[in-house]
Design an enzyme around this catalytic site. Structure first.
Site, mmCIF file in Angstrom:
data_model
loop_
_atom_site.group_PDB
_atom_site.id
_atom_site.type_symbol
_atom_site.label_atom_id
_atom_site.label_comp_id
_atom_site.label_asym_id
_atom_site.label_seq_id
_atom_site.Cartn_x
_atom_site.Cartn_y
_atom_site.Cartn_z
ATOM 1 N N LYS A 62 3.416 2.031 5.045
ATOM 2 C CA LYS A 62 3.529 3.486 4.904
ATOM 3 C C LYS A 62 2.552 4.178 5.861
ATOM 4 O O LYS A 62 2.686 4.038 7.058
ATOM 5 C CB LYS A 62 3.294 3.869 3.435
ATOM 6 C CG LYS A 62 4.068 2.996 2.430
ATOM 7 C CD LYS A 62 5.567 3.179 2.482
ATOM 8 C CE LYS A 62 6.348 2.139 1.677
ATOM 9 N NZ LYS A 62 5.919 1.968 0.288
ATOM 10 N N ASP A 80 -4.102 1.164 -5.974
ATOM 11 C CA ASP A 80 -3.125 1.222 -4.888
ATOM 12 C C ASP A 80 -3.349 2.559 -4.183
ATOM 13 O O ASP A 80 -3.061 3.619 -4.727
ATOM 14 C CB ASP A 80 -1.714 1.110 -5.475
ATOM 15 C CG ASP A 80 -0.623 1.183 -4.408
ATOM 16 O OD1 ASP A 80 -0.881 1.695 -3.309
ATOM 17 O OD2 ASP A 80 0.506 0.741 -4.704
ATOM 18 N N TYR A 94 4.512 2.329 -8.704
ATOM 19 C CA TYR A 94 5.547 2.034 -7.714
ATOM 20 C C TYR A 94 6.562 1.067 -8.347
ATOM 21 O O TYR A 94 6.169 0.099 -9.006
ATOM 22 C CB TYR A 94 4.890 1.408 -6.481
ATOM 23 C CG TYR A 94 5.884 0.941 -5.465
ATOM 24 C CD1 TYR A 94 6.620 1.861 -4.728
ATOM 25 C CD2 TYR A 94 6.121 -0.411 -5.260
ATOM 26 C CE1 TYR A 94 7.559 1.430 -3.801
ATOM 27 C CE2 TYR A 94 7.053 -0.845 -4.334
ATOM 28 C CZ TYR A 94 7.768 0.089 -3.615
ATOM 29 O OH TYR A 94 8.699 -0.340 -2.709
ATOM 30 N N ARG A 142 -0.688 -20.016 9.651
ATOM 31 C CA ARG A 142 -0.657 -19.466 8.288
ATOM 32 C C ARG A 142 -2.080 -19.228 7.773
ATOM 33 O O ARG A 142 -2.304 -18.482 6.829
ATOM 34 C CB ARG A 142 0.128 -20.400 7.364
ATOM 35 C CG ARG A 142 0.325 -19.861 5.971
ATOM 36 C CD ARG A 142 1.579 -20.390 5.261
ATOM 37 N NE ARG A 142 1.844 -21.793 5.521
ATOM 38 C CZ ARG A 142 1.148 -22.815 5.026
ATOM 39 N NH1 ARG A 142 0.129 -22.582 4.228
ATOM 40 N NH2 ARG A 142 1.464 -24.057 5.322
HETATM 41 C C1 LIG Z 1 5.941 0.927 -0.649
HETATM 42 C C2 LIG Z 1 4.891 0.805 -1.676
HETATM 43 C C3 LIG Z 1 4.496 -0.452 -2.151
HETATM 44 C C4 LIG Z 1 5.159 -1.757 -1.707
HETATM 45 O O1 LIG Z 1 4.922 -2.018 -0.364
HETATM 46 P P1 LIG Z 1 5.958 -2.788 0.619
HETATM 47 O O2 LIG Z 1 5.247 -2.744 1.925
HETATM 48 O O3 LIG Z 1 7.249 -2.017 0.584
HETATM 49 O O4 LIG Z 1 6.140 -4.166 0.097
HETATM 50 C C5 LIG Z 1 3.468 -0.497 -3.079
HETATM 51 N N1 LIG Z 1 2.879 0.628 -3.536
HETATM 52 C C6 LIG Z 1 3.244 1.866 -3.099
HETATM 53 C C7 LIG Z 1 2.558 3.070 -3.644
HETATM 54 C C8 LIG Z 1 4.266 1.991 -2.174
HETATM 55 O O5 LIG Z 1 4.632 3.214 -1.760
#
Ligand SMILES: *Cc1c(COP(=O)(O)O)cnc(C)c1O
Length: 384
Positions: free
Chosen positions: A205, A180, A103, A52
């Site tokens: 993503k 983000d 998001y 961890r």
């Molecule tokens: C998918 C997404 C998240 C969250 O990420 P996860 O890997 O699904 O937990 C946060 N911000 C954006 C812009 C996203 O597309």
């Protein structure tokens, strides 16, 4: 890596770093790729000892992402784990300014933390620089913010925030800006260079890129903050699995070519979409008609591969388009090699600021004419 290697790496372009960084140092018959170290415990005598706290496969991935974004990266088991690690660092009662159309799950977490009195959240239109500035400065009310959280472009409305201007105001009052950067990836936008303190990714993503890994990342050039990000991972218990860290590294090797191809496809599809009679509006920062077009051009190297559009008809028509595609995949998520399409409001928890008849399209790397044929037949099917 020797310091001489490190400085020569500094001069490399990101497309090169995506391939060359985050690998084991060369040794005769040593592996070229990071090993998958599937062990939760280590022989005593070293500084870590437990899975961890540290994993070698994850460390290679963090080195790779850190070099691409220009900071120190900490990887988590999902994007939301990264979001929560950061939010956990804000002292009780802290003020955070955040985009009103973030998001979905990030927005829900902020609402939840506000509802239990843990944080004060000030929501802003990220495309409105004046309202962001006054929310950060906190003229009146509870005083200045300590953190600012934005996306640019936002998911899924594709609103553009002026990152430099926002970072400037945040720094004036001693607040920290988090961007983000999931939609852009470091191939198109590097918020730390624009003055942001932290970059967050859902590496699920575009970074990993193959819709087979859940992963999140926080990146900062501030060593103290980075240490705290690692502590949050340890104590909140959200490290990625070594196998996923390996897959994410492997995905990033092709990031530059995937982003180039998917973006070209997205540009071509939007240029055709705007003329289709079933389309009401296309939201894409690559269109000169987009209200954030000029600001986006000053801070990003391209519009990326995600776009959204509204249809001239109802929510049912938009739903029918998503159900009529044959080549594209009707599914959530984005940034994978395959094109994904969905009506965001099919989710009960989606932000109600998103129109019912809005479709988000994450364009993949398929042949663009095949993609257009599919999208066109799906759109034609709702014309009457
Ligand atoms: C998918 C997404 C998240 C969250 O990420 P996860 O890997 O699904 O937990 C946060 N911000 C954006 C812009 C996203 O597309």
């Amino acid at each position: 890596m020797s310091s001489q290697d490190a400085s020569s790496q500094d001069r490399l372009q990101r497309a090169t770093l995506a391939v060359s960084a985050g690998r084991p140092a060369p040794t005769p018959d040593g592996p070229v790729n990071p090993p998958i170290v599937a062990s939760t415990t280590y022989h005593a005598g070293g500084p870590y000892g437990y899975g961890r706290e540290w994993n070698e496969t994850t460390t290679y991935l963090e080195d790779l992402i850190g070099q691409l974004e220009g900071g120190l990266a900490t990887a988590y088991s999902s994007g939301m784990a990264a979001v929560n690690a950061l939010l956990d660092l804000i002292p009780a009662g802290g003020v955070i300014v955040a985009g009103q159309n973030l998001y979905t799950a990030t927005g829900i977490r902020l609402q939840e933390l506000a509802a239990v009195g843990r944080l004060t959240v000030r929501l802003v239109d990220v495309a409105d620089a004046d309202s962001i500035a006054s929310a950060i400065r906190g003229e009146g009310a509870e005083g200045p913010a300590s953190w600012v959280w934005i996306e640019s472009p936002t998911n899924p409305l594709m609103e553009v925030c002026d990152i430099r201007a926002t970072a400037h105001v945040a720094r004036e009052v001693g607040a920290k800006l988090v961007v983000d950067n999931t939609f852009m990836t470091p191939m198109r936008q590097r918020p730390l260079e624009l003055g942001a303190h932290v970059v967050m990714h859902s590496a699920t993503k575009g970074l990993a890129g193959h819709s087979d890994v859940l992963m999140g990342v926080l990146v900062t050039a501030d060593a103290g903050l980075s240490e705290n990000f690692v502590k949050r991972r340890i104590f909140l218990g959200a490290p990625p699995s070594p196998f996923d860290a390996f897959l994410a590294s492997r995905g990033i090797r092709t990031l530059a070519v995937r982003v180039d191809r998917a973006e070209q496809n997205a540009q071509e599809l939007t240029s055709r979409l705007i003329h289709h009679p079933a389309i009401a509006e296309v939201f894409y920062p690559g269109l000169s008609s987009h209200p954030g077009f000029e600001i986006h051009e000053t801070q990003a190297d391209g519009p990326g591969s995600v776009l959204s559009f509204t249809v001239t008809g109802s929510a049912e028509d938009a739903q029918a388009v998503c159900e009529a595609v044959r080549l594209m995949t009707h599914a959530t998520s984005l940034g994978g090699v395959e094109s994904l399409i969905e009506r965001r409001r099919r989710w009960a928890h989606e932000n109600t600021g998103v129109p019912e008849n809005l479709i988000r399209l994450s364009v993949g790397i398929e042949d663009v004419d095949d993609l257009w044929d599919d999208l066109k037949q799906a759109l034609d099917s709702v014309l009457r």
